[in-house]
Design an enzyme around this catalytic site. Structure first.
Site, PDB file in Angstrom:
ATOM      1  N   SER A  65       2.885 -11.301  35.565  1.00 35.52           N
ATOM      2  CA  SER A  65       3.697 -12.402  35.027  1.00 35.52           C
ATOM      3  C   SER A  65       3.364 -13.777  35.575  1.00 35.52           C
ATOM      4  O   SER A  65       3.942 -14.769  35.119  1.00 35.52           O
ATOM      5  CB  SER A  65       5.188 -12.117  35.263  1.00 35.52           C
ATOM      6  N   LYS A  68       2.637 -16.530  33.162  1.00 32.57           N
ATOM      7  CA  LYS A  68       3.626 -17.421  32.548  1.00 32.57           C
ATOM      8  C   LYS A  68       3.514 -18.862  33.031  1.00 32.57           C
ATOM      9  O   LYS A  68       4.110 -19.767  32.436  1.00 32.57           O
ATOM     10  CB  LYS A  68       5.029 -16.858  32.782  1.00 32.57           C
ATOM     11  N   SER A 120      11.534 -14.378  34.378  1.00 31.52           N
ATOM     12  CA  SER A 120      10.303 -13.748  33.882  1.00 31.52           C
ATOM     13  C   SER A 120      10.510 -13.044  32.543  1.00 31.52           C
ATOM     14  O   SER A 120       9.956 -11.972  32.285  1.00 31.52           O
ATOM     15  CB  SER A 120       9.762 -12.750  34.918  1.00 31.52           C
ATOM     16  N   LYS A 227       5.948 -18.759  40.813  1.00 33.07           N
ATOM     17  CA  LYS A 227       6.155 -17.604  39.934  1.00 33.07           C
ATOM     18  C   LYS A 227       5.708 -16.300  40.584  1.00 33.07           C
ATOM     19  O   LYS A 227       4.662 -16.224  41.219  1.00 33.07           O
ATOM     20  CB  LYS A 227       5.374 -17.806  38.623  1.00 33.07           C
TER      21      LYS A 227
END
Length: 362
Positions: A65, A68, A120, A227
């Protein structure tokens, strides 16, 4: 009988000790494995892109993720934050992390970006991608174009969320480059630095309260983002950022089980080893250059301060090299680019900044 019992007890203690040693060794082995050649990590200074530390940073890795980051950046650069999106059936129920979007919900692009980066949300990723580009495939193309523009040439994106695909990969270096670029965008910076936020749940009679999964924000002094990520094939991944005393760094660890602990150690080490030093001030005239067939001279300057992260031992070895035209022809327009100034440390190019004319001369 008593002697037998003592012997049995001793054997039991030995066996118990071996078992515990095995368990402890197993734990140590897992950490060592995560920090061996199977993991990739890098620390990069945001302003200059200088690499302060790296291990296997150019190896291609799955990134889960942390994908992202570029999803959010591509959306921010190509849509309006206040646009209202009606969630379609196509983008609800996406597997993995989710904020449980429902068909028919109406949310702003910015609300969905909070869902994307704090929780997320894979459903947020696909909803934003379709809104931005019409299809997931077209948005993936935009992601790759954005990466190439930044200079991340060893990455390939096929989806906006990071669910596993063999053809979806990056490197720690590319991800640091992308994140350093993204952190210069105030909207991106605001979102990834948010610890918690409330956004609407328009098909229900209550709102969503989103708490950021990135615990670096609450455990590390000066943390500014960014993140987390995890899939079985990518392992634990974290992109984090931190700013202290005018210097900001981005840290990337890919396939690292103790990702928070390792990132904290790498960031602390970077701030201990490097300090920001202002080499060139933008307010000052950097030099005067000659004008052809004239006794006049034209002042030249840099548009931004040049501040470099340096070790104390490097300061005495800094060398500034001019690489710009020394004679100009009239007419001269203000802010004409005439070359650059290059900063070296022991023959290693650390940074290059463009040089511009400071006035109009007819």
């Amino acid at each position: 009988m008593r002697k037998k019992a003592i012997i049995c007890f001793i054997l039991f203690l030995c066996a118990f000790g071996v078992l515990n040693a095995y368990k402890n060794q197993s734990k140590i082995s897992k950490v060592a494995y995560a920090l061996s050649g199977t993991s990739s990590e890098i620390v990069m200074e945001v302003g200059t892109g200088r690499v302060l530390f790296e291990q296997n940073a150019c190896e291609k890795k799955y990134m889960a993720s942390t994908t992202k980051i570029i999803t959010a950046l591509a959306v921010i650069e190509n849509t309006n934050m206040s646009d209202i999106i009606t969630v379609s059936k196509q983008t609800v129920g996406v597997e993995g992390s989710s904020i449980y979007l429902e068909e028919g919900e109406k949310l702003s692009v910015k609300d969905l970006l909070y869902g994307l980066m704090l929780r997320s949300g894979n459903d947020c990723a696909e909803t934003l991608a379709v809104h931005c580009s019409g299809t997931i495939e077209k948005f993936a193309k935009l992601m790759n174009e954005t990466a190439r523009k930044i200079g991340a040439v060893n990455s390939n994106f096929v989806n906006p969320h990071g669910l596993h695909d063999d053809n979806h990969y990056t490197t720690a270096y590319d991800l640091a480059l992308i994140t350093s670029y993204a952190m210069k965008n105030q909207i991106f910076r605001e979102i990834v630095g948010t610890k918690s936020v409330t956004i609407p749940f328009t098909t229900r009679d209550f709102d969503r309260h989103l708490v950021n999964k990135n615990k670096i924000l609450t455990t590390l002094e000066g943390a500014t983002g960014v993140k987390t990520g995890f899939t079985k094939k990518a392992g634990r991944c974290l992109v984090s950022s931190c700013k202290r005393n005018g210097m900001e760094v981005v840290c990337v660890v890919l396939n690292c089980a103790p990702m928070f602990e390792r990132s904290t150690l790498l960031i602390e080490n970077a701030f201990n080893e490097y300090k920001p030093y202002k080499i060139i001030e933008s307010d000052n005239i950097f030099d005067f250059v000659n004008i052809e067939n004239s006794k006049e001279k034209c002042g030249v300057y840099v548009k931004n301060d040049v501040t470099l992260p340096l070790k104390e031992s490097e300061i005495k070895n800094i060398k500034i090299v001019d690489d710009y035209r020394k004679i100009l022809k009239k007419p001269i327009k203000k802010d004409t680019e005439i070359g650059s100034v290059k900063i070296y440390c022991q023959n290693n190019l650390l940074f290059e900044e463009k040089i511009y004319t400071i006035v109009d001369i007819k």
